[in-house]
Write an enzyme that holds these catalytic residues in place. Sequence first.
Site, PDB file in Angstrom:
ATOM      1  N   GLU A  95      41.657  47.119  49.154  1.00 23.28           N
ATOM      2  CA  GLU A  95      42.624  47.163  48.060  1.00 23.28           C
ATOM      3  C   GLU A  95      42.801  45.719  47.586  1.00 23.28           C
ATOM      4  OE1 GLU A  95      43.803  49.603  46.412  1.00 23.28           O
ATOM      5  OE2 GLU A  95      42.989  51.175  47.715  1.00 23.28           O
ATOM      6  N   GLU A 134      45.475  37.484  37.168  1.00 19.07           N
ATOM      7  CA  GLU A 134      46.556  37.857  38.072  1.00 19.07           C
ATOM      8  C   GLU A 134      47.206  36.588  38.631  1.00 19.07           C
ATOM      9  OE1 GLU A 134      47.311  40.896  41.804  1.00 19.07           O
ATOM     10  OE2 GLU A 134      45.434  39.766  41.743  1.00 19.07           O
ATOM     11  N   GLY A 182      44.033  42.373  49.924  1.00 19.11           N
ATOM     12  CA  GLY A 182      44.183  40.963  49.587  1.00 19.11           C
ATOM     13  C   GLY A 182      43.590  40.673  48.223  1.00 19.11           C
ATOM     14  N   SER A 183      43.204  39.438  48.017  1.00 16.46           N
ATOM     15  CA  SER A 183      42.730  39.000  46.706  1.00 16.46           C
ATOM     16  C   SER A 183      41.386  39.628  46.368  1.00 16.46           C
ATOM     17  CB  SER A 183      42.605  37.478  46.679  1.00 16.46           C
ATOM     18  OG  SER A 183      41.513  37.051  47.476  1.00 16.46           O
ATOM     19  N   CYS A 207      50.847  43.863  44.513  1.00 16.50           N
ATOM     20  CA  CYS A 207      49.633  44.214  43.770  1.00 16.50           C
ATOM     21  C   CYS A 207      49.940  45.228  42.685  1.00 16.50           C
ATOM     22  CB  CYS A 207      48.555  44.729  44.712  1.00 16.50           C
ATOM     23  SG  CYS A 207      49.055  46.116  45.749  1.00 16.50           S
ATOM     24  N   ASN A 253      52.208  39.741  51.434  1.00 17.70           N
ATOM     25  CA  ASN A 253      53.321  40.190  50.598  1.00 17.70           C
ATOM     26  C   ASN A 253      54.101  41.365  51.169  1.00 17.70           C
ATOM     27  OD1 ASN A 253      50.901  41.631  50.049  1.00 17.70           O
ATOM     28  ND2 ASN A 253      51.717  42.345  48.094  1.00 17.70           N
ATOM     29  N   LYS A 260      43.967  41.013  62.046  1.00 16.86           N
ATOM     30  CA  LYS A 260      44.189  39.623  61.641  1.00 16.86           C
ATOM     31  C   LYS A 260      45.098  39.626  60.423  1.00 16.86           C
ATOM     32  CE  LYS A 260      43.236  36.542  59.232  1.00 16.86           C
ATOM     33  NZ  LYS A 260      44.093  35.615  58.391  1.00 16.86           N
TER      34      LYS A 260
END
Length: 501
Positions: free
Chosen positions: A264, A398, A242-243, A298, A167, A190
């Site tokens: 995060e 989410e 990320g998730s 996020c 994002n 990565k």
Amino acid sequence: MPQSAGASATTTGLSRSARSLRHLIAGEWRSGDGDEFLDVSPARPDETVAVGRLARDRDLDQAVSAARDAFPRWAATPHHVRGRILDRAADILDAHAEEWGGELSWEEGKTRAEGVGEVRRAAEILRYYASDASRPVGEVFASPRPGEQIHVTHRPVGAVAVVTPFNFPVAIPAWKIAPALGYGNTVVWKPAGLVPLLAVRLAQALVEAGLPEGVLSLLLGDGALGGRLVEHPGVDAVTFTGSTSVGRSLIAACGRLARPVQTEMGGKNAAVVLADADLELAAGEVVAGAFRSAGQKCTATSRLVVQEPVADEFLALLTERASALRVGDPLAEGTDMGPVVSLQARETIQRAVDAGLARPGVDLLTGGRPYDDDRMAGAYVQPTVVELAGEDPLWREELFGPVLSVRRARDLHEALALADDSEFGLSAAVFTDDLRVVTAATERLDVGVLHINSETAGADPHVPFGGAKQSAYGPKEQGRAAREFFTRTKTVYVRASGAAR
């Protein structure tokens, strides 16, 4: 030093020809020999942005080996020298902001203005950590023994694995890679598979700025490659955004390995609009927080609590503004919101909205339905606002898209309770002119970032960023807080020979 860039350069404007992608491994740009992958535009999925080949395990091994080999020399490089490289990389990003910002928009889907702004923000982050060379590198403490001082210094941790999301394909990597490099670590990075081109652009800027061979490697691959990087025996620390589900798996893996990890993860951020709020201001900020970047932040506003006395008036104003947003080609002038990142993301978000609208107690205020025009071919989701009569999955889960769920509250106590009623604790916003409410919100809301009279999104590079509860694990990011993760302290007792005992 590499002899060629990782992606073909453009001339003026934004060429729509597909770029050819390469990995950066041990100081060389390599095409790779894994399976071919396509990077497609979410606005026009039949349009290829870039093409490349996935990294293989041997590429991973070589990248980590190069990072470990380069670490002693890079750690010994004076901080000011490392800072000058970050400064030059920032200049390169600024010089290419219009071009690379357009590529960001083409590749990820946010508007061109947002893309250009993100490239410039990455430059700002690099400059912040470049200037960190002029700040104190340790502390001196008094000793209880005569003739002695106690020095606490900060030393780099080693080879750091960096795994980043789609994002913010330049800004989030910058706020991880810049402090990692600035404090003397080496990096194997990565990025998300959906945004490889902008990852190459950031690596390209750092290489052109004079970063030595092996200090940064870039591997383009799938999620499985990221998992193998995190668990590689040559990695000393891991930073991830990320998730929540992936983040938890990485936390568990690093726990088994006794490896420092910073994550995060998710957010389900609430804005609270109280009866004394400036409703015009609040409506503009909530719309920006919910729908800018198609809600793919996020820190995006995905929940809204409105105090009952102003609820009808505020929701009418909010839905009017949300309905007026211009949704379309992210590269076109005047577009307010582009597509989400992929057709798969579009379908996931739409299914959740459809399921919600089929449940009792969910009232659609605006949006909510698939487009019936040429936007159907792209990954477009309507800016959607739903009002909930009570508990519902749309309040909890989410969606990472332009969907805002609303609930009403009788008073301040109920409003803050609803805002805080989440497993996540990243960001929140409260709209009020009452200083007592500001104090109550600061004490009551368990979040890492709290905004008063501004949207939930937004993070400045010189202050700590990160969440509470299930939104984060490990030390905070950005500002001086980053030093706590990217360095280790060493306590040194210094006493002159012959000093009194």
